[in-house]
Design an enzyme around this catalytic site. Structure first.
Site, PDB file in Angstrom:
ATOM      1  CG  HIS A 181     -10.255   4.598   3.172  1.00 17.94           C
ATOM      2  ND1 HIS A 181      -9.043   5.209   3.365  1.00 17.94           N
ATOM      3  CD2 HIS A 181     -11.047   5.035   4.176  1.00 17.94           C
ATOM      4  CE1 HIS A 181      -9.111   5.996   4.437  1.00 17.94           C
ATOM      5  NE2 HIS A 181     -10.317   5.905   4.943  1.00 17.94           N
ATOM      6  CG  HIS A 225      -1.937   1.094   1.214  1.00 20.65           C
ATOM      7  ND1 HIS A 225      -3.275   0.858   1.459  1.00 20.65           N
ATOM      8  CD2 HIS A 225      -1.839   2.427   0.980  1.00 20.65           C
ATOM      9  CE1 HIS A 225      -3.948   1.992   1.384  1.00 20.65           C
ATOM     10  NE2 HIS A 225      -3.087   2.973   1.097  1.00 20.65           N
ATOM     11  CE  LYS A 272      -8.155   2.066  -0.726  1.00 20.08           C
ATOM     12  NZ  LYS A 272      -7.004   2.871  -0.388  1.00 20.08           N
ATOM     13  CG  ASP A 319      -1.926   4.770   3.892  1.00 20.77           C
ATOM     14  OD1 ASP A 319      -1.933   5.103   2.695  1.00 20.77           O
ATOM     15  OD2 ASP A 319      -2.744   5.187   4.724  1.00 20.77           O
ATOM     16  CG  HIS A 323      -5.243   2.168   5.683  1.00 25.13           C
ATOM     17  ND1 HIS A 323      -6.590   2.169   5.919  1.00 25.13           N
ATOM     18  CD2 HIS A 323      -5.084   2.835   4.515  1.00 25.13           C
ATOM     19  CE1 HIS A 323      -7.210   2.820   4.952  1.00 25.13           C
ATOM     20  NE2 HIS A 323      -6.305   3.227   4.080  1.00 25.13           N
ATOM     21  CG  HIS A 342      -1.045   7.101  -1.119  1.00 23.10           C
ATOM     22  ND1 HIS A 342      -2.259   7.191  -1.747  1.00 23.10           N
ATOM     23  CD2 HIS A 342      -1.279   6.432   0.043  1.00 23.10           C
ATOM     24  CE1 HIS A 342      -3.189   6.622  -1.007  1.00 23.10           C
ATOM     25  NE2 HIS A 342      -2.632   6.143   0.089  1.00 23.10           N
TER      26      HIS A 342
HETATM   27  O1  DOR Z   1      -3.734   9.372   5.578  1.00 22.53           O
HETATM   28  C1  DOR Z   1      -4.088   9.057   4.469  1.00 22.53           C
HETATM   29  N1  DOR Z   1      -3.522   9.593   3.375  1.00 22.53           N
HETATM   30  N2  DOR Z   1      -5.079   8.172   4.331  1.00 22.53           N
HETATM   31  C2  DOR Z   1      -5.614   7.896   3.147  1.00 22.53           C
HETATM   32  O2  DOR Z   1      -6.538   7.124   3.094  1.00 22.53           O
HETATM   33  C3  DOR Z   1      -5.145   8.573   1.921  1.00 22.53           C
HETATM   34  C4  DOR Z   1      -3.796   9.074   2.087  1.00 22.53           C
HETATM   35  C5  DOR Z   1      -3.418  10.065   1.022  1.00 22.53           C
HETATM   36  O3  DOR Z   1      -3.636   9.801  -0.156  1.00 22.53           O
HETATM   37  O4  DOR Z   1      -2.893  11.131   1.366  1.00 22.53           O
HETATM   38 ZN    ZN Z   2      -3.570   4.925   1.447  1.00 15.68          ZN
END
Ligand code: DOR
Ligand code: ZN
Length: 345
Positions: free
Chosen positions: A136, A13, A99, A247, A174, A15
């Site tokens: 999520h 996971h 997702k 995450d 998460h 980003h």
């Molecule tokens: O804290 C988070 N940041 N939780 C999420 O679900 C998305 C993520 C983000 O993309 O910044």
């Molecule tokens: Zn995430």
């Protein structure tokens, strides 16, 4: 000095964002992990196989020379997702999963799903073709307390969905609560869960330690100590349904330290060290490889990485901030402190 050798881990996971931000953050993940599940919540979101293919190419252009790394792409579900495009993208090896962001649950989720009922044909196609659903797991109704949103999602949304579609495979992303862990265990034959380093290291007091701490703010938000203890038991207990997913969610410093700060902990530079700290504190280093390198691939039906890496319990100082090509700065987990473990060599 203790050291631990294990198969190269994967991050289930992450980003990466796009453009200059992506250029800065991809190398941290690519150096530490063999593969990563890449979240699709860009603006605009990654909703089609063609978009995912193009995004994957942009990610690969950011992987440093000589580093072997494979991004695994995810389809962002909306109320209008075309099941045929998703299934074709999955069969073509472009999509690994899809997702579910409940609309308005988190960063860039405005295009998310308004109700699971709306996307039943898509979910049925996913069950039929074995496409994992990544959730999520939070309800978004304003009348539900933010600390209860995950437990309510497990009870009101995911439980009924699992009953309705016995063939659907699901990762609760998460997880932050005992209730989340319990639901995953109850359906372990077809469910998995990722657990982040921050939810293993900190409880909700960390958000208010001597003042407001924006870099500790993520979603789902940090919970009470009893939940942190439940997560530590889940991660370190050797159960195959729990695996590593950081995450890591970079946002520029000025967007986190703001009137309405963004949610996300940027953990990629120290993620493996942070997890190792947890396993060392629990006296469970022998269970680390399963969590970091075996359980995730097994859930996704992929081979474990063959390469071995060694980490030593040797503290490394972590930078106060990381410059993003003139666009801003990032503050990582353990910023200005020492990460307790480092890659050997
Ligand atoms: O804290 C988070 N940041 N939780 C999420 O679900 C998305 C993520 C983000 O993309 O910044
Ligand atoms: Zn995430």
């Amino acid at each position: 000095m203790r050291s631990l050798t294990f198969r190269r881990p994967d991050d289930w996971h992450v980003h990466f964002r796009d453009s200059v931000m992506m250029k800065t953050v991809v190398p941290y993940t690519a150096r530490a992990f063999g593969r990563a599940i890449v979240m699709p919540n860009l603006t605009p979101p990654v909703t089609t196989a063609a978009m995912a293919q193009a995004y994957r190419a942009r990610i690969m252009a950011c992987v440093p020379d000589g580093v072997s790394f494979q991004p695994l792409m995810v389809c962002y579900l909306t109320d209008h997702t075309d099941p045929a495009d998703l299934v074709a993208g999955f069969k073509a090896g472009i999509f690994t999963a899809a997702k579910l962001y409940p609309a308005h649950a988190t960063t860039n989720s405005a295009h998310g799903v308004t109700s699971v009922d709306t996307i039943m044909p898509v979910l049925e196609a996913m069950a039929e073709h074995g496409i994992p659903l990544l959730t999520h797991g939070e309800v978004t109704r304003a009348d539900v307390d933010i600390f209860d949103r995950e437990a309510r999602f497990a009870e009101e949304v995911l439980g009924p969905l699992l009953a309705r579609l016995p063939g659907l495979r699901v990762v609760m992303e998460h997880i932050t609560t005992q209730e989340g862990a319990s639901l995953v265990r109850a359906h372990r034959d077809r469910m998995g869960a990722t657990i982040t380093p921050q939810h293993l290291l900190y409880n909700r007091n960390a958000l208010f330690q001597g003042g407001l701490r924006p870099h500790m703010y993520c979603l789902p938000v940090l919970k009470r100590e009893r939940h942190r203890q439940a997560l530590r038991q889940a991660a370190t207990g050797g159960e195959s349904c729990f695996f590593l997913g950081t995450d890591t969610a970079p946002h520029m410093r000025h967007l986190k330290e703001a009137d309405c700060g963004c949610a996300g902990v940027f953990s990629a530079p120290v993620a493996v060290a942070a997890y190792l700290q947890v396993f060392a504190e629990e006296g469970k280093l022998e269970a680390f490889e399963a969590f970091a390198s075996l359980n995730g691939p097994a859930f996704y039906g992929l081979p474990a990485n063959e390469e071995r890496v060694t980490y030593e319990e040797r503290p490394a100082r972590i930078a106060q901030e990381i410059e993003v090509d003139g666009a801003g700065r990032l503050v990582s987990l353990f910023s200005g402190e020492a990460a307790p473990w480092s890659l050997a060599g």
